[in-house]
Design a protein around this motif. Sequence first.
Motif, mmCIF file in Angstrom:
data_model
loop_
_atom_site.group_PDB
_atom_site.id
_atom_site.type_symbol
_atom_site.label_atom_id
_atom_site.label_comp_id
_atom_site.label_asym_id
_atom_site.label_seq_id
_atom_site.Cartn_x
_atom_site.Cartn_y
_atom_site.Cartn_z
ATOM 1 N N GLY A 63 7.180 -25.469 21.895
ATOM 2 C CA GLY A 63 8.428 -26.180 21.932
ATOM 3 C C GLY A 63 9.595 -25.240 21.699
ATOM 4 N N ALA A 64 10.710 -25.813 21.265
ATOM 5 C CA ALA A 64 11.931 -25.026 21.084
ATOM 6 C C ALA A 64 12.046 -24.409 19.705
ATOM 7 N N ASP A 65 11.138 -24.782 18.788
ATOM 8 C CA ASP A 65 11.328 -24.389 17.389
ATOM 9 C C ASP A 65 10.337 -23.370 16.853
ATOM 10 N N ALA A 66 9.206 -23.142 17.519
ATOM 11 C CA ALA A 66 8.169 -22.292 16.921
ATOM 12 C C ALA A 66 7.434 -21.492 17.997
ATOM 13 N N ALA A 67 6.796 -20.435 17.550
ATOM 14 C CA ALA A 67 6.014 -19.580 18.449
ATOM 15 C C ALA A 67 5.044 -18.761 17.624
ATOM 16 N N THR A 68 4.014 -18.251 18.289
ATOM 17 C CA THR A 68 3.169 -17.241 17.676
ATOM 18 C C THR A 68 3.340 -15.933 18.444
ATOM 19 N N ILE A 69 3.270 -14.837 17.725
ATOM 20 C CA ILE A 69 3.247 -13.498 18.318
ATOM 21 C C ILE A 69 1.816 -13.013 18.204
ATOM 22 N N ASN A 70 1.237 -12.562 19.308
ATOM 23 C CA ASN A 70 -0.182 -12.232 19.280
ATOM 24 C C ASN A 70 -0.539 -11.160 20.300
ATOM 25 N N MET A 71 -1.764 -10.688 20.180
ATOM 26 C CA MET A 71 -2.312 -9.659 21.067
ATOM 27 C C MET A 71 -1.412 -8.422 21.127
ATOM 28 N N VAL A 72 -0.917 -8.020 19.949
ATOM 29 C CA VAL A 72 -0.117 -6.791 19.859
ATOM 30 C C VAL A 72 -1.096 -5.627 19.728
ATOM 31 N N ILE A 73 -1.252 -4.890 20.799
ATOM 32 C CA ILE A 73 -2.230 -3.796 20.856
ATOM 33 C C ILE A 73 -1.557 -2.557 21.433
ATOM 34 N N VAL A 74 -1.806 -1.426 20.825
ATOM 35 C CA VAL A 74 -1.351 -0.140 21.347
ATOM 36 C C VAL A 74 -2.562 0.766 21.468
ATOM 37 N N SER A 75 -2.711 1.384 22.609
ATOM 38 C CA SER A 75 -3.823 2.317 22.831
ATOM 39 C C SER A 75 -3.843 3.391 21.748
ATOM 40 N N ALA A 76 -5.040 3.770 21.342
ATOM 41 C CA ALA A 76 -5.180 4.731 20.250
ATOM 42 C C ALA A 76 -4.417 6.021 20.523
ATOM 43 N N ARG A 77 -4.399 6.462 21.759
ATOM 44 C CA ARG A 77 -3.738 7.732 22.059
ATOM 45 C C ARG A 77 -2.211 7.640 22.044
ATOM 46 N N MET A 78 -1.685 6.397 21.973
ATOM 47 C CA MET A 78 -0.238 6.207 21.995
ATOM 48 C C MET A 78 0.336 5.851 20.619
ATOM 49 N N ARG A 79 -0.507 5.729 19.626
ATOM 50 C CA ARG A 79 -0.014 5.290 18.316
ATOM 51 C C ARG A 79 0.807 6.386 17.637
ATOM 52 N N GLY A 80 1.724 5.929 16.784
ATOM 53 C CA GLY A 80 2.595 6.866 16.095
ATOM 54 C C GLY A 80 3.835 7.236 16.879
ATOM 55 N N ARG A 81 4.085 6.552 17.995
ATOM 56 C CA ARG A 81 5.245 6.866 18.833
ATOM 57 C C ARG A 81 6.245 5.712 18.877
ATOM 58 N N GLY A 82 6.067 4.720 18.016
ATOM 59 C CA GLY A 82 7.018 3.612 17.971
ATOM 60 C C GLY A 82 6.816 2.565 19.026
ATOM 61 N N LEU A 83 5.685 2.628 19.743
ATOM 62 C CA LEU A 83 5.468 1.686 20.838
ATOM 63 C C LEU A 83 5.215 0.270 20.320
ATOM 64 N N GLY A 84 4.496 0.148 19.200
ATOM 65 C CA GLY A 84 4.270 -1.173 18.632
ATOM 66 C C GLY A 84 5.576 -1.863 18.287
ATOM 67 N N ARG A 85 6.529 -1.115 17.729
ATOM 68 C CA ARG A 85 7.844 -1.668 17.389
ATOM 69 C C ARG A 85 8.570 -2.129 18.657
ATOM 70 N N ARG A 86 8.500 -1.357 19.723
ATOM 71 C CA ARG A 86 9.175 -1.742 20.965
ATOM 72 C C ARG A 86 8.575 -3.023 21.539
ATOM 73 N N LEU A 87 7.277 -3.139 21.497
ATOM 74 C CA LEU A 87 6.623 -4.349 22.006
ATOM 75 C C LEU A 87 6.976 -5.553 21.137
ATOM 76 N N MET A 88 6.985 -5.371 19.824
ATOM 77 C CA MET A 88 7.343 -6.469 18.932
ATOM 78 C C MET A 88 8.799 -6.887 19.142
ATOM 79 N N ASP A 89 9.696 -5.923 19.312
ATOM 80 C CA ASP A 89 11.093 -6.259 19.558
ATOM 81 C C ASP A 89 11.232 -7.105 20.825
ATOM 82 N N ALA A 90 10.486 -6.752 21.872
ATOM 83 C CA ALA A 90 10.550 -7.521 23.114
ATOM 84 C C ALA A 90 10.042 -8.942 22.905
ATOM 85 N N ALA A 91 8.921 -9.075 22.174
ATOM 86 C CA ALA A 91 8.357 -10.402 21.927
ATOM 87 C C ALA A 91 9.295 -11.250 21.076
ATOM 88 N N LEU A 92 9.892 -10.664 20.046
ATOM 89 C CA LEU A 92 10.793 -11.412 19.168
ATOM 90 C C LEU A 92 12.090 -11.772 19.883
#
Length: 280
Positions: A63-92
Motif C-alpha cells: 500500500g501507500a504506507d509500508a514496504a519491506t527492503i529485501n534481497m540486498v546482496i553484493v557479490s563477494a568480490r565487490m564488497r567494501g566499495r560502498g555498493l550496498g549503500r548505493r543499492l539501499m539508497d535506491a531502494a529507500l
Amino acid sequence: MASSTLALTNLSPAHLDGATALSRETAWPHRREDWAFMLALSRGFAAVEDGELVGTALMTPYGADAATINMVIVSARMRGRGLGRRLMDAALDSAGARECRLVATLEGLPLYEKLGFRAVGEIAQHQGVLADRLPPAPAAVTWASPDEIDALIALDRAACGMDRTQLLHALAAIGEVAVLRGADGPRGFAVLRPFGRSDVAGPVVAPSRTEAEQLIAFLMATRPGRFLRVDTPDVEGIGAFLARHGLARVGGGTPMIRNARSAAPVDGARTFALASQALG
C-alpha cells in the motif's frame, strides 16, 4: 587496459539467472522461481559491472504506507566499495515516505543502523525434515476456500499493520492456505508454499500460540518426511514447538524498522511466522 563500468539499473526478469547465482554465492536457498515471485511484487535494483550482475536490492510496497527492503546482496568480490549503500539508497528512495521494514543479517546490521533502521526483536529460522509419523491434524483447521481470502487478508492486516492484499493473493495462487475457524468465522490462517529446498510455512496468523501451533500442525500433517522451513518472531514460544517436531533452529536475523508510520497491530491478532525473512 580498459576500466570497468559499474551502473545501477532496474532489476528485470532478464537478471533472474544472475540474481539466483548471487543468492547461491551467499548460501541463500532462493531458486529462480523464488526470485521471480518476489520481483513480480517489488521494485528491483541491479548493480551491473561489465554486463555481470554484482548486486541487488528489492523494495516491496504494501500500500501507500509500508514496504519491506529485501534481497540486498553484493557479490563477494565487490564488497567494501560502498555498493550496498548505493543499492539501499535506491531502494529507500523508491519507498518514499513509507515505513520500511527488513530482517538484517549480522553483516548488514551496521549499514542499516546508519540508514536509520532500529532493531525491534529477533527472528529465528527453523528447518528440517519432518517425521514420517506426525500427530493427527486438528479438526478445527481445514483448507481455505477461495471466497475466504478477503477475510484472511483482514486478519493479516490486523496482525502486521500493513495492507498486504497483493502478497496474500499471490501466495494463495502458488501455495495452499489453511484456515482455523471459530463460531464467528476465520480466527487464523497459515500458508504453505514451495520455496528453496522444499516448502516454507508462513505467514501464520492467529490470536494465540496454541492456535498457531494447531495451524502449523495441520500443515505438517500434509508433509510427512518432507523438508520444511518456518521463520518465526516467537522465538522462545512456538520455536520450542517447532524444535519438538524436527525443525531445528539454524539461524535467523534481526527485524528492523525505519520511519515507523503504519497502523499498529490490533489486539488479539499476532503473526507467528513470516511469509519469509524477505517478505515479512
